[in-house]
Design a protein around this motif. Structure first.
Motif, PDB file in Angstrom:
ATOM      1  N   LEU A 170       0.807  -1.222   0.000  1.00 57.36           N
ATOM      2  CA  LEU A 170       0.000   0.000   0.000  1.00 57.36           C
ATOM      3  C   LEU A 170       0.843   1.276   0.000  1.00 57.36           C
ATOM      4  CD1 LEU A 170      -2.749  -1.091   2.547  1.00 57.36           C
ATOM      5  CD2 LEU A 170      -2.880  -1.053   0.049  1.00 57.36           C
ATOM      6  N   LYS A 171       2.171   1.089   0.000  1.00 61.29           N
ATOM      7  CA  LYS A 171       3.103   2.215   0.025  1.00 61.29           C
ATOM      8  C   LYS A 171       2.866   3.119   1.245  1.00 61.29           C
ATOM      9  CE  LYS A 171       3.805   2.163  -4.972  1.00 61.29           C
ATOM     10  NZ  LYS A 171       3.465   0.786  -5.092  1.00 61.29           N
ATOM     11  N   LEU A 172       2.741   2.457   2.384  1.00 63.59           N
ATOM     12  CA  LEU A 172       2.593   3.138   3.664  1.00 63.59           C
ATOM     13  C   LEU A 172       3.799   2.823   4.539  1.00 63.59           C
ATOM     14  CD1 LEU A 172      -1.149   2.276   4.438  1.00 63.59           C
ATOM     15  CD2 LEU A 172      -0.243   4.508   3.760  1.00 63.59           C
ATOM     16  N   GLN A 173       4.027   3.650   5.522  1.00 67.64           N
ATOM     17  CA  GLN A 173       5.100   3.393   6.483  1.00 67.64           C
ATOM     18  C   GLN A 173       4.649   2.288   7.440  1.00 67.64           C
ATOM     19  OE1 GLN A 173       5.886   6.612   9.188  1.00 67.64           O
ATOM     20  NE2 GLN A 173       7.771   5.702   9.938  1.00 67.64           N
ATOM     21  N   PHE A 174       5.555   1.383   7.768  1.00 65.75           N
ATOM     22  CA  PHE A 174       5.277   0.353   8.762  1.00 65.75           C
ATOM     23  C   PHE A 174       5.964   0.734  10.065  1.00 65.75           C
ATOM     24  CE2 PHE A 174       6.695  -3.339  11.172  1.00 65.75           C
ATOM     25  CZ  PHE A 174       5.480  -3.938  11.430  1.00 65.75           C
ATOM     26  N   VAL A 175       5.228   0.669  11.162  1.00 58.82           N
ATOM     27  CA  VAL A 175       5.800   0.921  12.483  1.00 58.82           C
ATOM     28  C   VAL A 175       5.365  -0.216  13.398  1.00 58.82           C
ATOM     29  CG1 VAL A 175       5.927   2.500  14.442  1.00 58.82           C
ATOM     30  CG2 VAL A 175       5.665   3.423  12.131  1.00 58.82           C
ATOM     31  N   ASP A 176       6.323  -0.848  14.040  1.00 53.89           N
ATOM     32  CA  ASP A 176       6.059  -1.897  15.021  1.00 53.89           C
ATOM     33  C   ASP A 176       6.073  -1.237  16.400  1.00 53.89           C
ATOM     34  OD1 ASP A 176       6.738  -3.897  17.060  1.00 53.89           O
ATOM     35  OD2 ASP A 176       6.942  -5.273  15.384  1.00 53.89           O
ATOM     36  N   SER A 177       4.955  -1.271  17.103  1.00 54.81           N
ATOM     37  CA  SER A 177       4.870  -0.577  18.391  1.00 54.81           C
ATOM     38  C   SER A 177       5.869  -1.125  19.412  1.00 54.81           C
ATOM     39  CB  SER A 177       3.449  -0.622  18.951  1.00 54.81           C
ATOM     40  OG  SER A 177       3.024  -1.943  19.156  1.00 54.81           O
ATOM     41  N   ASP A 178       6.110  -2.427  19.417  1.00 58.48           N
ATOM     42  CA  ASP A 178       7.104  -2.983  20.346  1.00 58.48           C
ATOM     43  C   ASP A 178       8.499  -2.440  20.043  1.00 58.48           C
ATOM     44  OD1 ASP A 178       5.229  -4.442  21.743  1.00 58.48           O
ATOM     45  OD2 ASP A 178       5.722  -6.355  20.789  1.00 58.48           O
ATOM     46  N   GLN A 179       8.847  -2.345  18.778  1.00 57.80           N
ATOM     47  CA  GLN A 179      10.153  -1.800  18.399  1.00 57.80           C
ATOM     48  C   GLN A 179      10.249  -0.326  18.787  1.00 57.80           C
ATOM     49  OE1 GLN A 179      12.837  -3.596  17.022  1.00 57.80           O
ATOM     50  NE2 GLN A 179      13.809  -1.730  17.748  1.00 57.80           N
TER      51      GLN A 179
END
Length: 75
Positions: free
Chosen positions: A28-37
């Motif tokens: 989807l060409k969105l930023q991925f953010v992992d909340s734990d990271q």
């Protein structure tokens, strides 16, 4: 989907949220953010250490802060 839309994957540990989230963000060409990271990055320590030193309550305070920040973002 508008660029202001966000997608949140929620579920128990080990079900593939990170794996699917990265693939979905790429597609989807969105930023991925992992909340734990994000929690670990902000704390300068891993989650196991946070639990050992601050307990679950301390971790949940950190988690709530990170989630509030992340959910305020767009795109």
């Amino acid at each position: 989907m508008s660029r202001e839309s966000n997608i949140f994957l929620v579920g128990p540990m080990g079900v593939g949220k990170t794996t699917i989230g990265k693939l979905l963000a790429q597609e989807l060409k969105l930023q991925f953010v992992d909340s734990d990271q994000e929690i670990e990055d902000r704390a300068g320590a891993n989650i196991a250490w946070i639990f050992d030193v601050e307990g679950e309550d301390g971790f949940r305070v950190r988690e709530a802060s990170v989630l509030a920040d992340l959910t305020a973002r767009q795109g």
